[in-house]
Design a protein around this motif. Structure first.
Motif, PDB file in Angstrom:
ATOM      1  N   UNK A  41      -2.126  23.878 -78.586  1.00  0.00           N
ATOM      2  CA  UNK A  41      -1.530  24.206 -77.293  1.00  0.00           C
ATOM      3  C   UNK A  41      -2.593  24.016 -76.207  1.00  0.00           C
ATOM      4  N   UNK A  42      -2.683  22.806 -75.701  1.00  0.00           N
ATOM      5  CA  UNK A  42      -3.683  22.460 -74.697  1.00  0.00           C
ATOM      6  C   UNK A  42      -3.046  22.620 -73.311  1.00  0.00           C
ATOM      7  N   UNK A  43      -3.130  23.812 -72.773  1.00  0.00           N
ATOM      8  CA  UNK A  43      -2.398  24.130 -71.541  1.00  0.00           C
ATOM      9  C   UNK A  43      -3.096  23.609 -70.290  1.00  0.00           C
ATOM     10  N   UNK A  44      -4.420  23.630 -70.253  1.00  0.00           N
ATOM     11  CA  UNK A  44      -5.167  23.270 -69.051  1.00  0.00           C
ATOM     12  C   UNK A  44      -6.374  22.430 -69.447  1.00  0.00           C
ATOM     13  N   UNK A  45      -7.066  21.898 -68.455  1.00  0.00           N
ATOM     14  CA  UNK A  45      -8.292  21.134 -68.653  1.00  0.00           C
ATOM     15  C   UNK A  45      -9.133  21.294 -67.400  1.00  0.00           C
ATOM     16  N   UNK A  46     -10.265  20.622 -67.345  1.00  0.00           N
ATOM     17  CA  UNK A  46     -11.151  20.749 -66.187  1.00  0.00           C
ATOM     18  C   UNK A  46     -11.532  19.373 -65.669  1.00  0.00           C
ATOM     19  N   UNK A  47     -11.832  19.304 -64.380  1.00  0.00           N
ATOM     20  CA  UNK A  47     -12.262  18.078 -63.722  1.00  0.00           C
ATOM     21  C   UNK A  47     -13.481  18.380 -62.884  1.00  0.00           C
TER      22      UNK A  47
END
Length: 440
Positions: free
Chosen positions: A205-211
């Motif tokens: 469950x990969x809900x978010x990420x970062x940039x």
């Protein structure tokens, strides 16, 4: 009932979202010329839109309800209107199977209940399992949006807009077959220009990420798809905590979107929401709300999430982790003009409050909402110099005494002080997820 964050000991999944301000509203409404306490800053000219689940029928989990947008139009110091509208996806309007006859996912079957963002002139209602749905600023549904036929994938509910290039960065996940995750990028005009697979060991469950200005960071964390739950009789979130999966951060250089992804092991945890990330010399600094574990036996919320920081040393190949605070919080937001750049402040939702963290100094200021239950606070910049204290924070707040809701406006220069304006809404706004200010 006041709103806890996602992490402040909620009751079981089958109960809490049917009570108090988690319960859905029954219909759609339009009201004009809303009453206001205080004075709306005349610089505010636009729409505040926020998405959230509002199921038409009982469902097994808060995350599964039909999406409903609640919006307020602000102009010339007045609150012109309030509207709430369901997002009329294809599966909302008619029975629309989750899978096609060939076994592939039907990406137009959607609840579209998690976020609403604006990019390249289009406002999109998002849920991470499906295609986005375009809506108007008057909350009418236009239809499924697939970037001119170029997106054959779900779209995360947490895309990132680069303030320097105007590019939209996002990913899709959800296929039980590899690749489980694909990274996408659209240019400032909304043209989809990058689609590349991300190799992970399983569907998580990969809900978010970062940039950051130079990197994309993927969060490969140990809440893993469970087929037995997915095909079971009770509709629940088909993911569970895994003691064996491990946890890692994947770093991709934005200048080489098809290049190698470097993976860095971290202590097992889960993250729903990233506050921000930025480059600092040979390191990436990432702040997010961290849970030590989640969903071991059921998809409920029996542990608190708190603000943490990860420092990824690209030269040494190592990660340092540290806890920034011990308050249970969720839904961290920054001034979006600083997405991927060093931001001084992030504002998160606490119990009956908003907390503004000074990421440079480690201190926090609380905006107390009394008995009110808070939703996410969105930053709206003021005119003139680009400063995180020159603007306002907006968010819906539930008043349990009158069983109603307000749009509360707080001056960023006096975050702990009284609101500059409180817009009284004609009905309560059920607790939901994410939204944005769309400037006129």
């Amino acid at each position: 009932m006041t709103q806890p964050s996602l992490s402040t000991g909620l009751p079981t999944t089958g109960d809490f979202f049917r009570r108090g301000n988690y319960a859905p509203v029954a219909d759609e409404l339009t009201e004009y010329d809303l009453p206001v306490d205080g004075a709306i800053p005349p610089e505010l000219d636009g729409w505040y839109l926020r998405n959230g689940p509002n199921p038409r029928q009982a469902s097994a989990h808060w995350f599964l309800g039909d999406g409903m947008i609640h919006g307020v139009r602000v102009e010339h110091g007045a609150a012109k209107w309030y509207r709430n509208r369901w997002v009329r996806t294809d599966s909302f309007v008619a029975d629309f199977p989750l899978y096609n006859s060939d076994g592939s996912r039907n990406l137009r079957a959607a609840t579209s209940n998690t976020h609403v963002v604006n990019h390249a002139g289009k406002t999109l209602a998002l849920v991470e399992s499906s295609l986005p749905y375009e809506i108007t600023n008057e909350l009418e549904t236009v239809g499924a949006y697939d970037f001119g036929g170029k997106l054959a994938d779900a779209m995360t509910a947490h895309p990132k807009i680069c303030p320097t290039t105007g590019e939209l960065h996002f990913f899709g996940y959800g296929s039980i077959f590899a690749p489980h995750v694909t990274y996408h990028r659209a240019d400032a005009n909304g043209e989809l220009i990058v689609n590349r697979p991300v190799e992970v060991k399983a569907l998580t469950m990969m809900h978010d990420f970062a940039m950051t200005a130079e990197h994309i960071v993927f969060l490969d964390l140990p809440i893993v798809f469970d087929m037995n739950i997915a095909i079971g009789a009770e509709r629940d979130m088909p993911y569970r905590w895994s003691d064996s999966y491990g946890a890692r951060l994947g770093v991709l250089r934005r200048s080489d979107p098809f290049g190698d992804i470097r993976w860095f092991e971290i202590d097992p945890c889960y993250v729903f929401h990233v506050a921000n990330a930025h480059d600092e010399g040979d390191s990436i600094v990432l702040q997010a709300v961290r849970y030590p574990e989640l969903w071991r036996r059921a998809s409920d919320f029996d542990v608190e999430g708190v603000l943490w920081e990860w420092r990824i040393d690209l030269a040494a190949g190592a990660v340092r982790e540290r806890q920034l605070d011990d308050s249970g919080v969720e839904f961290p937001r920054i001034d979006d003009r600083l997405a991927g750049l060093p931001a001084r402040y992030t504002v998160a939702v606490g119990e009956n409050s908003w907390l503004r963290y000074d990421l440079s100094g480690g201190t926090a200021v609380r905006h107390d909402l009394g008995t009110g239950g808070a939703g996410e606070a969105v930053f709206v910049p003021g005119h003139g110099h680009a400063d995180e204290s020159n603007g306002w924070y907006l968010g819906y707040v539930y008043d349990p005494e009158r069983d109603g809701s307000d749009l509360v406006i707080v001056d960023a220069a006096d975050f702990g002080g009284d609101p500059v304006a409180t817009i009284h809404l004609p009905r309560r706004v059920p607790y939901g997820f994410h939204g944005n200010w769309i400037s006129a």
